[in-house]
Write an enzyme that holds these catalytic residues in place. Structure first.
Site, PDB file in Angstrom:
ATOM      1  N   LYS A  63      -7.666   8.385  -0.319  1.00  0.00           N
ATOM      2  CA  LYS A  63      -7.993   8.498   1.090  1.00  0.00           C
ATOM      3  C   LYS A  63      -6.835   8.859   1.951  1.00  0.00           C
ATOM      4  O   LYS A  63      -6.909   9.726   3.000  1.00  0.00           O
ATOM      5  CB  LYS A  63      -8.427   7.298   1.585  1.00  0.00           C
ATOM      6  CG  LYS A  63      -9.146   6.926   2.789  1.00  0.00           C
ATOM      7  CD  LYS A  63      -9.440   5.343   3.290  1.00  0.00           C
ATOM      8  CE  LYS A  63      -8.129   4.789   3.439  1.00  0.00           C
ATOM      9  NZ  LYS A  63      -8.571   3.135   3.834  1.00  0.00           N
ATOM     10  N   GLY A 101     -11.502  -8.389   3.834  1.00  0.00           N
ATOM     11  CA  GLY A 101     -11.466  -7.742   2.545  1.00  0.00           C
ATOM     12  C   GLY A 101     -10.246  -7.775   1.759  1.00  0.00           C
ATOM     13  O   GLY A 101      -9.444  -9.052   2.087  1.00  0.00           O
ATOM     14  N   TYR A 102      -9.913  -6.756   1.080  1.00  0.00           N
ATOM     15  CA  TYR A 102      -8.679  -7.032   0.070  1.00  0.00           C
ATOM     16  C   TYR A 102      -7.489  -6.983   0.988  1.00  0.00           C
ATOM     17  O   TYR A 102      -6.401  -7.413   0.464  1.00  0.00           O
ATOM     18  CB  TYR A 102      -8.557  -5.867  -0.786  1.00  0.00           C
ATOM     19  CG  TYR A 102      -9.638  -5.784  -1.972  1.00  0.00           C
ATOM     20  CD1 TYR A 102      -9.328  -6.406  -3.031  1.00  0.00           C
ATOM     21  CD2 TYR A 102     -10.904  -5.315  -1.734  1.00  0.00           C
ATOM     22  CE1 TYR A 102     -10.081  -6.924  -4.211  1.00  0.00           C
ATOM     23  CE2 TYR A 102     -11.821  -5.713  -2.707  1.00  0.00           C
ATOM     24  CZ  TYR A 102     -11.539  -6.400  -3.902  1.00  0.00           C
ATOM     25  OH  TYR A 102     -12.449  -6.658  -5.093  1.00  0.00           O
ATOM     26  N   GLY A 145      -7.440  -7.875   4.686  1.00  0.00           N
ATOM     27  CA  GLY A 145      -7.355  -8.834   5.538  1.00  0.00           C
ATOM     28  C   GLY A 145      -7.280 -10.214   5.133  1.00  0.00           C
ATOM     29  O   GLY A 145      -6.585 -11.315   5.470  1.00  0.00           O
ATOM     30  N   ALA A 190       1.314   8.733  -0.029  1.00  0.00           N
ATOM     31  CA  ALA A 190       1.360  10.090  -0.290  1.00  0.00           C
ATOM     32  C   ALA A 190       2.616  10.132  -1.327  1.00  0.00           C
ATOM     33  O   ALA A 190       2.197  10.920  -2.425  1.00  0.00           O
ATOM     34  CB  ALA A 190       1.413  10.957   0.759  1.00  0.00           C
ATOM     35  N   PHE A 191       3.817   9.577  -0.994  1.00  0.00           N
ATOM     36  CA  PHE A 191       4.850   9.752  -1.954  1.00  0.00           C
ATOM     37  C   PHE A 191       4.682   9.021  -3.305  1.00  0.00           C
ATOM     38  O   PHE A 191       5.056   9.414  -4.349  1.00  0.00           O
ATOM     39  CB  PHE A 191       6.246   8.999  -1.245  1.00  0.00           C
ATOM     40  CG  PHE A 191       7.065  10.177  -0.444  1.00  0.00           C
ATOM     41  CD1 PHE A 191       6.362  10.848   0.452  1.00  0.00           C
ATOM     42  CD2 PHE A 191       8.235  10.511  -0.948  1.00  0.00           C
ATOM     43  CE1 PHE A 191       7.160  11.796   1.091  1.00  0.00           C
ATOM     44  CE2 PHE A 191       8.773  11.473  -0.138  1.00  0.00           C
ATOM     45  CZ  PHE A 191       8.604  12.119   0.849  1.00  0.00           C
ATOM     46  N   LEU A 192       4.112   7.771  -3.154  1.00  0.00           N
ATOM     47  CA  LEU A 192       3.700   7.061  -4.385  1.00  0.00           C
ATOM     48  C   LEU A 192       2.649   7.932  -5.176  1.00  0.00           C
ATOM     49  O   LEU A 192       2.897   7.907  -6.246  1.00  0.00           O
ATOM     50  CB  LEU A 192       3.330   5.831  -4.055  1.00  0.00           C
ATOM     51  CG  LEU A 192       4.195   4.666  -3.347  1.00  0.00           C
ATOM     52  CD1 LEU A 192       3.654   3.298  -2.552  1.00  0.00           C
ATOM     53  CD2 LEU A 192       5.279   4.209  -4.482  1.00  0.00           C
ATOM     54  N   GLU A 203      -2.680  -4.103  -4.446  1.00  0.00           N
ATOM     55  CA  GLU A 203      -3.478  -5.084  -5.174  1.00  0.00           C
ATOM     56  C   GLU A 203      -2.964  -5.621  -6.720  1.00  0.00           C
ATOM     57  O   GLU A 203      -2.245  -4.910  -7.218  1.00  0.00           O
ATOM     58  CB  GLU A 203      -4.923  -4.534  -5.396  1.00  0.00           C
ATOM     59  CG  GLU A 203      -5.563  -4.435  -3.727  1.00  0.00           C
ATOM     60  CD  GLU A 203      -6.838  -3.712  -3.910  1.00  0.00           C
ATOM     61  OE1 GLU A 203      -7.508  -3.638  -4.884  1.00  0.00           O
ATOM     62  OE2 GLU A 203      -7.204  -2.991  -3.134  1.00  0.00           O
ATOM     63  N   CYS A 230      -6.686   3.351  -1.412  1.00  0.00           N
ATOM     64  CA  CYS A 230      -5.721   3.818  -0.576  1.00  0.00           C
ATOM     65  C   CYS A 230      -5.251   5.442  -0.892  1.00  0.00           C
ATOM     66  O   CYS A 230      -5.293   6.248  -0.159  1.00  0.00           O
ATOM     67  CB  CYS A 230      -4.386   3.157  -0.274  1.00  0.00           C
ATOM     68  SG  CYS A 230      -4.719   1.768   0.835  1.00  0.00           S
TER      69      CYS A 230
END
Ligand code: UDX
Ligand code: ADP
Length: 459
Positions: free
Chosen positions: A276, A12-13, A15, A222-224, A166, A273
Site C-alpha cells: 500500500k 485495529g492492529y 490503534g 518502501a526501503f524495507l 506486527e 503496509c
C-alpha cells in the site's frame, strides 16, 4: 496543553496495541479506544484475554494491566471525542478500488469521515494526531476540514506515524528505535512528546515538519520492502546458479553498511503496509510527473508479485505440470509469524494460483480462523464462495492437514513448523512426498534424508 484524556478512533492492529502501551505507561491519562465495529470493541472488552481481536505476543498482559484502570474500549465515539484533549486517528486507509488513483492511491474516505465527525463534535481546543499511514499532505486536508466545518475551536494537527511491526508490536512500542512527531505548533508537539517521554528516552523522540514526518513513514516502509524484493530477486539467481541465498545474505549482511536484518528470502512480503505504501509513493511521484522515480519503486512490487507466482509455478511444475485434483497442503496463512493478520499474505495468492489449476487445497495456520481464510479467497472474486468452499479445506491439526497430501508448502515461518514430527507427516503423504519451503525455515538436509523431495527458496 495538559493532556488528561486521549481518544483513539480505530481499534485495529495499530490503534489497539499502541493505545494499550500508551495507557500502560501513562496511568494518569485516561485512554479510550473507539470503533464503529461493535464486535471488535466487544472482543477488546472480553474478559477472556485469549479473545482479543489482535493477536500479539505480550499484548494480553498489557491490556490486563491497564484495562478498566485508565484504558477503555467503547463504541460511544461522540462522547469520547467530546471529552478528549488529544485525538488519535488510527482508521484503515486501504488502496482505492475505484476512480482516480484506483489500485494505487490511498482511499482517504475513512479519514475524512473522522475529520468531519471531530469537527462537528468538538467544543474545545483539540490536538489531532494522524497515526494511520497516510500519503504526504493529508494533514493539510485534515486541517482544512477541521477548520472549515468546525465550531470555531482551535485544532492542532500532528503526524505521528507508527513503526511497529506486527508480531513484535508490544516490544516495538515499548522499545521503539525512534518516535517521530511532525507538526507546526510547538505546544501541541510538546504535549505529545511528554506522553512518549513517560518511557521513551528523549533522544529517540524526533520532531520534524508535518510533511517530512508523513513522507518518512512511506519511505521507511518502501526501503524495507525493497530489501526483501532485492534478496528475493537474488534467491531466483541463486537457484539458477547453485548458490545458497542464506549464505549470500549472511555474507553481505556482515558488511556493517548493509546490516543483517530484512535479508530473509521468502515467498514474498505481505502485510497491510508495504504494498500500500509503495503504491502510494508511486502515485505521488507520478502526480508530480516524476516518472523515473515512480517506475523505480514500482519495480519492488513487480518483483514481489513475481516471487509469489514463481513459487506457485514451482509447485505445479514439480508435480509433473499438473495439480488438478491433487491435494496440496499449505502450512501457514498469516503474512508472517506471530500474528493472525492475513492482509496481502503471499499465501492467498499462492492458493489462488493453485486453485486456478483445480488443486484441492488444505490450510493449517495456528492463529488464523477458517472464516478469515475463506473471506480472503472470496474477496479476490476469482471464483464463487461455494467453489472456494468446495476446493479449500481448513483444519485445526497440522498432521491431519498433511494426511494424503501430494505436496506440502510452508508459507509462514511459524516456529512450530520446525518442531513437527516430520517423519509422521512423510509416512502419511503420497509419494514422492514433495515439500516446498517458502520461508527457508526447514532443515533441508535432514528432511531429504527422511525421504522428502524438498525445494527451499533460494537454494
Ligand atoms: C511493516 C514495518 O516493518 C513497520 O515498521 C511498519 O510500521 C508496518 O509495516 P509489518 O508489515 O507488520 O511491518 O511486518 P514486517 O516485519 O515488516 O514484514 C513485512 C513482510 O515482509 C512480511 O510478509 C514478512 O514475512 C516479509 N519479510 C520481512 C521477508 O520476507 N523477509 C524479511 O527479511 C523481512
Ligand atoms: P490498522 O492496521 O491501520 O490498525 P485496521 O483495519 O486493523 O487497520 O483497523 C482500523 C479500524 O478503524 C477498524 O476496526 C475500523 O472499524 C475502524 N474505523 C474505520 N473508520 C472509522 C470511523 N469513522 N470511526 C470509528 N472507527 C472507524
Amino acid at each position: 496543553m495538559n493532556v488528561k484524556k486521549i481518544v483513539c478512533i480505530g481499534a485495529g492492529y495499530v490503534g489497539g496495541p499502541t493505545m494499550s502501551v500508551i495507557a500502560q505507561k501513562n496511568p494518569h491519562i485516561q485512554v479510550t479506544v473507539v470503533d464503529l465495529n461493535r464486535d471488535r470493541i466487544a472482543a477488546w472488552n472480553d474478559l477472556d484475554l485469549q479473545k482479543l481481536p489482535v493477536y500479539e505476543p505480550g499484548l494480553d498482559q498489557v491490556v490486563a494491566e491497564a484495562r478498566g484502570r485508565n484504558l477503555f474500549f467503547s463504541t460511544d465515539i461522540e462522547k469520547a471525542i467530546d471529552e478528549a484533549d488529544m485525538i488519535f486517528i488510527s482508521v484503515n486507509t486501504p488502496t482505492k478500488t475505484y476512480g482516480k488513483g484506483k489500485g494505487q492511491a490511498a482511499d482517504l474516505k475513512y479519514i475524512e469521515l473522522c475529520a468531519r465527525q471531530i469537527a462537528a463534535i468538538a467544543k474545545s481546543e483539540k490536538i489531532v494526531v494522524e497515526k494511520s499511514t497516510l500519503p504526504v499532505r493529508t494533514a493539510e486536508a485534515l486541517k482544512s476540514i477541521l477548520d472549515h466545518t468546525g465550531n470555531g475551536v482551535n485544532f492542532h494537527v500532528l503526524s505521528n506515524p507508527e513503526f511497529l511491526a506486527e508480531g513484535t508490536a508490544v516490544q516495538d512500542l515499548q522499545n521503539p528505535d525512534r518516535v517521530l512527531i511532525g507538526g507546526e505548533n510547538e505546544e501541541a508537539i510538546r504535549a505529545l512528546v511528554d506522553i512518549y517521554s513517560a518511557w521513551v528516552p528523549t533522544e529517540k523522540i524526533i520532531t520534524t515538519s508535518l510533511w517530512s514526518s508523513e513522507l518518512s513513514k512511506l519511505v521507511a516502509n518502501a526501503f524495507l520492502a525493497q530489501r526483501v524484493s532485492s534478496i528475493n530477486a537474488i534467491s531466483e539467481l541463486c537457484e539458477a546458479t547453485g548458490a545458497d541465498v542464506g549464505e549470500v545474505a549472511k555474507a553481505i549482511g556482515m558488511d556493517s553498511r548493509i546490516g543483517p536484518k530484512f535479508l530473509k528470502a521468502s515467498v514474498g512480503f505481505g502485510g497491510s503496509c508495504f504494498q500500500k505504501d509503495i503504491l502510494n509513493l508511486v502515485y505521488i511521484a507520478r502526480s508530480y510527473n516524476l516518472y523515473a522515480v515512480a517506475d523505480y519503486w514500482e519495480q519492488v512490487i513487480r518483483m514481489n508479485d513475481h516471487q509469489k507466482e514463481r513459487f506457485a509455478d514451482k509447485i505445479i511444475k514439480t508435480l509433473y505440470n499438473t495439480v488438478n485434483g491433487k491435494n496440496i497442503t499449505l502450512l501457514g496463512w498469516a503474512f508472517k509469524k506471530d500474528t493472525n493478520d492475513t492482509r496481502e499474505s503471499a499465501a492467498i495468492y499462492v492458493a489462488d494460483h493453485l486453485l486456478d489449476e483445480e488443486a484441492f487445497v488444505t490450510v493449517y495456520d495456528p492463529k488464523v480462523t477458517a472464516e478469515q481464510i475463506y473471506k480472503d479467497l472470496d474477496d479476490l472474486e476469482t471464483r464463487s464462495p461455494e467453489e472456494n468452499r468446495r476446493l479449500v479445506k481448513v483444519v485445526q491439526d497440522p498432521y491431519e492437514a498433511c494426511d494424503r497430501a501430494h505436496a506440502v508448502a510452508v508459507l509462514t515461518e511459524w516456529d512450530e513448523f520446525t518442531a513437527y514430527y516430520w517423519q509422521r507427516i512423510y509416512d502419511k503423504m503420497y509419494k514422492p512426498a514433495f515439500l516446498f519451503d517458502g520461508r527457508g525455515l526447514l532443515n533441508v538436509q535432514q528432511l531429504k534424508e527422511q525421504g522428502f523431495m524438498i525445494y527451499s527458496i533460494g537454494r
